[in-house]
Design an enzyme around this catalytic site. Sequence first.
Site, PDB file in Angstrom:
ATOM      1  N   LYS A 210      58.198  47.999 102.862  1.00  0.00           N
ATOM      2  CA  LYS A 210      57.365  48.441 103.973  1.00  0.00           C
ATOM      3  C   LYS A 210      57.866  47.811 105.525  1.00  0.00           C
ATOM      4  O   LYS A 210      58.002  48.699 106.299  1.00  0.00           O
ATOM      5  CB  LYS A 210      56.080  48.078 103.747  1.00  0.00           C
ATOM      6  CG  LYS A 210      55.068  48.237 104.886  1.00  0.00           C
ATOM      7  CD  LYS A 210      54.636  49.959 105.268  1.00  0.00           C
ATOM      8  CE  LYS A 210      54.128  50.076 106.610  1.00  0.00           C
ATOM      9  NZ  LYS A 210      53.724  51.467 106.886  1.00  0.00           N
ATOM     10  N   CYS A 264      52.189  49.357 114.546  1.00  0.00           N
ATOM     11  CA  CYS A 264      53.101  49.141 113.498  1.00  0.00           C
ATOM     12  C   CYS A 264      54.414  48.480 113.760  1.00  0.00           C
ATOM     13  O   CYS A 264      54.847  47.541 113.438  1.00  0.00           O
ATOM     14  CB  CYS A 264      53.230  50.341 112.459  1.00  0.00           C
ATOM     15  SG  CYS A 264      51.665  50.940 111.934  1.00  0.00           S
TER      16      CYS A 264
END
Length: 431
Positions: A210, A264
């Site tokens: 991720k 993010c």
Amino acid sequence: MRKICVVGLGYIGLPTALLFAVSGYEVVGVDIKRSITEKVNRKVMPFDEKGLQELLIKAIDSHRFRASTTPEKADVFIIAVPTPFDKKNRMADLSYVIEATKSIASLLEKGNLVIIESTVPPGVCEKCIIPILEENCNTGKVGLKAKEDFFVAHCPERAIPGNTLYEMMNNDRIIGGIDEKSSELARELYESFVTGNIYVTSIRTAEMVKLMENTYRDINIALANEFAQIAEEAGIDVWEAIELANKHPRVNILKPGPGVGGHCIAVDPWFLTEDSTKSRIISLAREINDGMPVYVLHILKDMLNKLKKENLTITITIFGVTYKGNVSDTRETPALKFIRLAEKEGYKVKIYDPHVKDGDFEYLILPLEDAVQDSDCIVVIADHSEFKSLSPDEIGKLMRTRKIFDTRNCLDREKWKEAGFEVKILGCLGC
Ligand code: SAJ
């Protein structure tokens, strides 16, 4: 596995909960903010995202979804709370993840599955989350043990804001269980709405994958931003150069811009480096991207130099303050730093953003006419589609000086030039 308790009703938790509900599971969505659970139960979306309003109505009408401020016993618990960035220490702030874990630990029963969707640094699920679950479960003297009594998997989300629903259903998915059984249970669950491939790996690898994805994107954007600055010096249009370089079958350079924002890409790279001694390029890329608002201001100063000499109070108009185009999210937006720098420079700053309601941003959001009235320069920060259909001539009539600086290269530069604008594009000397 029939009942799911999703902790965190934000940009990821809410759509995930709704998708499970319409796929046939009984779902309770939990958020500590009563304002959110009340809205959701009244079928009102707490944020904008394509397709979610309809999905919320469908889920509530199915009687399989409701929101609550307290977690409940369930077969599956999904933790989908934010992992903010601890700016001072350049590391992940795990406080929400830890609180959410504690809030479900006492409800855990034999055979339950716990899924962590929140983004966490490598090793956190094993070193931090599982011990909290084991220590806080409420089963008297015996206690529950991960692998033996309950199952744990990390299933990081990969959906892009602006197209969340589509990507949640269609993207491939990575599942990292603490053991085979955990991975298989999680896979079965996600197969209820994911049409992409599901790849199973270890829990640590899933955490790392991720972070690698978002770090890769950050570095690619940093490269584009560095190319833009080199092109500016060399008198080359970086946009044309990138387009041509991308014709190579193995090259895919992203776009330069005024900086990297959002919750993010701008923060996840630091989760990878926080306890590593080996990182070099990752922090350099962060530095380059974080430096873009300053770079944009310096170019703007050159554009406005002549007016400054005339001793005028210069007014600039920002078009778009969200962290990227066509979303309403202003978290970690590069616009904020740019506005603060511009004010420090002595410019009066006015803002127009068709996606942001006044009150949702630190600064006043004005209607278009008010924002451009008597302005000396428009600076495009977020590339909202609406800007493409604006009439340069109508806008120019309201401005004091016809100048525009497009940091995203999202406008038709010839159209603005024809209306008498001095047009500046980021990464392109003389255009
Ligand atoms: N940006 C550029 N140039 C580009 C692309 C983006 O300057 O060519 C800027 C944007 O303007 C924005 C920032 O980067 O400020 C991030 O935007 P984004 O669209 O690249 O990504 P996010 O933050 O909206 O979503 C990302 C996605 N990650 C990847 O594509 C690898 C998404 O799939 C993730 O699920 C999401 O992060 C997340 O939640 O981790």
